[in-house]
Design a protein around this motif. Structure first.
Motif, mmCIF file in Angstrom:
data_model
loop_
_atom_site.group_PDB
_atom_site.id
_atom_site.type_symbol
_atom_site.label_atom_id
_atom_site.label_comp_id
_atom_site.label_asym_id
_atom_site.label_seq_id
_atom_site.Cartn_x
_atom_site.Cartn_y
_atom_site.Cartn_z
ATOM 1 N N LEU A 3 3.304 29.517 -12.004
ATOM 2 C CA LEU A 3 2.276 29.821 -11.016
ATOM 3 C C LEU A 3 1.799 28.481 -10.470
ATOM 4 C CD1 LEU A 3 0.517 31.967 -9.613
ATOM 5 C CD2 LEU A 3 -1.165 31.650 -11.428
ATOM 6 N N ASP A 4 2.471 28.055 -9.418
ATOM 7 C CA ASP A 4 2.211 26.748 -8.816
ATOM 8 C C ASP A 4 1.020 26.872 -7.871
ATOM 9 O OD1 ASP A 4 2.266 24.407 -7.260
ATOM 10 O OD2 ASP A 4 4.417 24.185 -7.546
ATOM 11 N N GLY A 5 -0.004 26.044 -8.099
ATOM 12 C CA GLY A 5 -1.200 26.093 -7.280
ATOM 13 C C GLY A 5 -0.963 25.820 -5.810
ATOM 14 N N TYR A 6 0.253 25.506 -5.439
ATOM 15 C CA TYR A 6 0.592 25.301 -4.031
ATOM 16 C C TYR A 6 0.371 26.576 -3.217
ATOM 17 C CZ TYR A 6 3.077 22.887 -0.250
ATOM 18 O OH TYR A 6 3.398 22.259 0.925
ATOM 19 N N TRP A 7 0.341 27.747 -3.900
ATOM 20 C CA TRP A 7 0.099 29.002 -3.179
ATOM 21 C C TRP A 7 -1.270 28.967 -2.496
ATOM 22 C CZ3 TRP A 7 -4.049 32.137 -4.334
ATOM 23 C CH2 TRP A 7 -4.666 31.969 -5.592
ATOM 24 N N ARG A 8 -2.224 28.283 -3.119
ATOM 25 C CA ARG A 8 -3.549 28.161 -2.500
ATOM 26 C C ARG A 8 -3.481 27.274 -1.256
ATOM 27 N NH1 ARG A 8 -7.811 29.813 -5.843
ATOM 28 N NH2 ARG A 8 -7.324 30.012 -8.072
ATOM 29 N N VAL A 9 -2.738 26.168 -1.359
ATOM 30 C CA VAL A 9 -2.591 25.252 -0.230
ATOM 31 C C VAL A 9 -1.965 25.975 0.960
ATOM 32 C CG1 VAL A 9 -1.526 23.103 0.547
ATOM 33 C CG2 VAL A 9 -2.351 23.299 -1.810
ATOM 34 N N ALA A 10 -0.928 26.765 0.690
ATOM 35 C CA ALA A 10 -0.204 27.460 1.752
ATOM 36 C C ALA A 10 -0.882 28.754 2.189
ATOM 37 C CB ALA A 10 1.223 27.753 1.291
ATOM 38 N N LEU A 67 0.825 -1.201 0.000
ATOM 39 C CA LEU A 67 0.000 0.000 0.000
ATOM 40 C C LEU A 67 0.866 1.260 0.000
ATOM 41 C CD1 LEU A 67 -3.033 0.950 0.356
ATOM 42 C CD2 LEU A 67 -2.496 1.136 2.786
ATOM 43 N N ARG A 68 1.913 1.272 0.809
ATOM 44 C CA ARG A 68 2.775 2.454 0.920
ATOM 45 C C ARG A 68 3.618 2.674 -0.336
ATOM 46 N NH1 ARG A 68 3.624 3.503 6.629
ATOM 47 N NH2 ARG A 68 1.525 3.250 7.527
ATOM 48 N N LEU A 69 4.041 1.594 -0.977
ATOM 49 C CA LEU A 69 4.963 1.710 -2.119
ATOM 50 C C LEU A 69 4.243 1.733 -3.466
ATOM 51 C CD1 LEU A 69 7.735 -0.756 -0.874
ATOM 52 C CD2 LEU A 69 7.735 1.733 -0.741
ATOM 53 N N TRP A 70 2.947 1.446 -3.468
ATOM 54 C CA TRP A 70 2.188 1.384 -4.715
ATOM 55 C C TRP A 70 2.224 2.736 -5.425
ATOM 56 C CZ3 TRP A 70 0.380 -1.942 -8.032
ATOM 57 C CH2 TRP A 70 -0.650 -1.576 -8.914
ATOM 58 N N ARG A 71 2.702 2.750 -6.657
ATOM 59 C CA ARG A 71 2.770 3.935 -7.507
ATOM 60 C C ARG A 71 3.569 5.089 -6.874
ATOM 61 N NH1 ARG A 71 -2.999 5.412 -9.978
ATOM 62 N NH2 ARG A 71 -1.632 6.516 -11.445
ATOM 63 N N LEU A 72 4.493 4.727 -6.002
ATOM 64 C CA LEU A 72 5.302 5.767 -5.353
ATOM 65 C C LEU A 72 6.102 6.602 -6.351
ATOM 66 C CD1 LEU A 72 5.954 6.914 -2.555
ATOM 67 C CD2 LEU A 72 7.904 5.343 -2.439
ATOM 68 N N PRO A 73 6.673 6.022 -7.423
ATOM 69 C CA PRO A 73 7.406 6.853 -8.387
ATOM 70 C C PRO A 73 6.534 7.915 -9.064
ATOM 71 C CG PRO A 73 7.977 4.542 -8.684
ATOM 72 C CD PRO A 73 6.810 4.582 -7.738
ATOM 73 N N GLU A 74 5.220 7.701 -9.094
ATOM 74 C CA GLU A 74 4.334 8.684 -9.722
ATOM 75 C C GLU A 74 3.888 9.781 -8.749
ATOM 76 O OE1 GLU A 74 1.083 6.865 -12.025
ATOM 77 O OE2 GLU A 74 1.990 4.931 -11.538
ATOM 78 N N THR A 75 4.239 9.628 -7.484
ATOM 79 C CA THR A 75 3.736 10.543 -6.462
ATOM 80 C C THR A 75 4.480 11.859 -6.439
ATOM 81 O OG1 THR A 75 3.086 8.655 -5.105
ATOM 82 C CG2 THR A 75 3.286 10.790 -3.997
ATOM 83 N N GLY A 76 5.824 11.767 -6.535
ATOM 84 C CA GLY A 76 6.612 12.981 -6.397
ATOM 85 C C GLY A 76 6.575 13.490 -4.971
ATOM 86 N N PRO A 77 7.174 14.638 -4.724
ATOM 87 C CA PRO A 77 7.147 15.197 -3.368
ATOM 88 C C PRO A 77 5.765 15.745 -3.042
ATOM 89 C CG PRO A 77 8.273 16.691 -4.870
ATOM 90 C CD PRO A 77 7.982 15.451 -5.650
ATOM 91 N N PRO A 78 5.122 15.269 -1.990
ATOM 92 C CA PRO A 78 3.744 15.694 -1.720
ATOM 93 C C PRO A 78 3.626 17.042 -1.024
ATOM 94 C CG PRO A 78 4.412 14.035 -0.133
ATOM 95 C CD PRO A 78 5.548 14.194 -1.089
ATOM 96 N N GLU A 119 -3.261 16.509 -7.609
ATOM 97 C CA GLU A 119 -2.582 16.275 -6.331
ATOM 98 C C GLU A 119 -2.539 17.519 -5.449
ATOM 99 O OE1 GLU A 119 0.884 17.241 -9.220
ATOM 100 O OE2 GLU A 119 -1.135 16.386 -9.276
ATOM 101 N N LEU A 120 -2.746 18.708 -6.061
ATOM 102 C CA LEU A 120 -2.767 19.955 -5.301
ATOM 103 C C LEU A 120 -4.180 20.343 -4.870
ATOM 104 C CD1 LEU A 120 -0.284 22.092 -7.430
ATOM 105 C CD2 LEU A 120 0.177 20.911 -5.273
ATOM 106 N N GLN A 121 -5.138 19.485 -5.136
ATOM 107 C CA GLN A 121 -6.534 19.821 -4.851
ATOM 108 C C GLN A 121 -7.206 18.769 -3.971
ATOM 109 O OE1 GLN A 121 -7.601 20.174 -9.050
ATOM 110 N NE2 GLN A 121 -7.692 22.400 -8.841
ATOM 111 N N ARG A 122 -6.423 18.220 -3.045
ATOM 112 C CA ARG A 122 -6.951 17.229 -2.107
ATOM 113 C C ARG A 122 -7.243 17.897 -0.769
ATOM 114 N NH1 ARG A 122 -1.946 13.563 -1.792
ATOM 115 N NH2 ARG A 122 -0.977 15.606 -2.033
#
Length: 506
Positions: free
Chosen positions: A437-444, A30-41, A465-468
């Motif tokens: 313009l990285d949508g991470y500004w909304r998260v932060a 579960l933890r390693l599934w598709r980990l290469p597609e995750t990138g830095p969260p 991934e930025l909209q969870r």
């Protein structure tokens, strides 16, 4: 009803070990599934990765980043061989599994769990949404769980068999914990409360207080000396604590304080995003401990049983963290004890088959949430942004708050982070070509890019991934927003169909 199968015997341990390993293997997948597609969260994962590379190159300017020098130095040998973010991420995921395994094996042994009950504990705790998320990032959470499991084992053993040597072992585990995560400071009042409840007179031994304090002070002396050797002030580590508790100024999201009373935040999070069984187990444990107390099973002056021990621990974490600014990771140390309470309490009131059925249903719900929050948004789009920049000769790039692009750039490319669009003028003069313009500004919660947003991008990408909601909740500690306010910010971000937008600067 307590099943007779729960009794320990000569044949039970190997059986329990097999169940434990099988359940850990399932959680590992579960933890390693598709980990290469995750990138830095998140931002911290990338920043930790960058600081470790600096340390590997002999730059110790950020040795006390986040007050976690032990965590950073632990990975320096890895950085000597590779800078691949995925390698760091994978090692961290495996450490998280180690912490889970140590905790579950300890509880199973002390409570004499059967093999299936042990597997239930591993699966219920291991599929926690937050622990799965933190088991796929690159922060100190995974290492912290390993040390925390060791701390609990040593402290519980000290309560069962009081001795100066046992107390010093507890202090040693706590000292190691403080090296990897400043949040081990929160364990101090809880351990003190448990010692008061125990009241066995151990602390009246002459000289024990001083020896324990020397053990706890050792990391600060050693790392303080190391800091001086590399040109840092001797008090730099302690200064991180002071600035964490009393910020010099508001952060870029406008959050000014660290105290924020909200007794419902964590209860609402646990009810909405974790298994309801965790809260049910907490209430059940309170009822069982109260019943035992009413029946004459007082604990003062006696060895504290495992169930009330874990109940005090989880309850204090819930109550104490409710006084501070909040994020789901604030309960990092509580998720596994809460899972243990559910299993330990459940086995006292349910037949073995019913307990297994309830836990499996809870695990199924956890998997649905993990799919929705962590797997459905994959893959990350940052590799596509990096590929576009490389194809168009983008070597000097600016990003708004988010650092997710950094691990995908090559050695000839530079990424600079800004928190205000007014910084762009100076960067344009220095030859920067593109701004993301990285949508991470909304998260932060850093709302300082209005003019940039009105311009026409040269390229744009979706970024689920930025909209969870979990990502927004994890940043409420940074933004200072309450639970409802954080989810309102998430709903506003969900309307943005292209959160990653690239603009030409020159």
């Amino acid at each position: 009803m307590l099943s007779s199968a729960g009794t320990n015997n000569g044949h039970q341990s190997p059986n329990r070990l097999l169940w434990l390993l099988a359940a850990l293997l399932a959680v590992a997948l579960l933890r390693l599934w598709r980990l290469p597609e995750t990138g830095p969260p998140d931002f911290d994962s990338v920043r930790n990765w960058q600081v470790i590379q600096e340390l590997a190159q002999g730059n110790f300017a950020h040795l006390f980043h986040h007050g976690s020098p032990g965590f950073l130095l632990l990975y320096v040998p890895v950085a000597a061989f590779t800078c691949d973010f995925l390698v760091f991420q994978t090692i961290n995921a495996l450490l998280g599994l180690l912490g889970l395994g140590i905790f579950a094996a300890w509880v199973a042994k002390k409570a004499e769990l059967t093999g299936p009950e042990t597997a239930c504990l591993v699966l219920l705790g291991g599929t926690s949404l937050l622990l799965t998320f933190s088991g796929r990032d690159f922060t100190m959470s995974s290492v912290s769980l390993v040390v925390f499991a060791g701390l609990l084992q040593s402290h519980f053993a000290r309560l069962q068999r009081p001795s100066a040597a046992a107390a010093l072992r507890v202090a040693a585990w706590l000292a190691v914990g403080l090296c990897v995560n400043y949040k081990f400071l929160f364990a101090l009042p809880i351990l003190a409360l448990l010692e008061i409840v125990q009241a066995d007179g151990l602390w009246r031994q002459r000289g024990l207080w001083w020896r324990v304090l020397l053990v706890l002070a050792a990391p600060y002396v050693l790392f303080g000396a190391l800091g001086v050797l590399v040109g840092l002030p001797w008090y730099r580590w302690l200064a991180v604590y002071i600035r964490t508790v009393v910020p010099a100024a508001a952060n870029v999201a406008g959050r000014k304080t660290t105290l924020h009373l909200d007794l419902l935040y964590y209860l609402r999070y646990l009810a909405g995003y974790e298994s309801p069984l965790l809260l049910v187990g907490l209430v059940l444990a309170v009822g069982l401990v109260w019943r035992d107390w009413r029946n004459g099973a007082g604990f003062r002056g006696r060895s504290l049983p495992l169930l009330p021990y874990l109940l005090v621990l989880a309850g204090c974490l819930l109550a104490g963290m409710s006084l501070l600014i909040k994020a789901p990771r604030g309960l990092l140390f509580a998720y596994l004890p809460l899972a243990a309470l559910a299993v330990l309490g459940g086995r006292r009131v349910l037949p073995a088959w019913a307990l297994a059925g309830v836990v499996l249903a809870a695990v199924g719900l956890n998997l649905l949430r993990i799919q929705r929050e962590l797997y459905a948004p994959l893959p990350t789009r940052y590799p596509q942004v990096a590929a576009w920049l490389q194809q168009h000769g983008g070597t000097k790039v600016v990003s708004t708050v988010g650092t997710g692009l950094a691990p995908y750039l090559n050695e000839s490319q530079t990424l600079t982070i800004i928190t205000d669009e007014r910084q762009l003028a100076g960067l344009r003069a220095r030859g920067y070509q593109y701004v993301l313009l990285d949508g991470y500004w909304r998260v932060a919660g850093v709302h300082r890019f209005d003019s940039l947003r009105r311009q026409v991008p040269v390229a744009a990408w979706a970024a689920p991934e930025l909209q969870r909601p979990l990502l927004f909740l994890e940043h409420s500690e940074f933004t200072g927003l309450e639970y409802a306010e954080t989810l309102a910010a998430w709903r506003g971000a969900a309307a943005d169909t292209l959160p990653l937008r690239l603009y030409r600067l020159n």
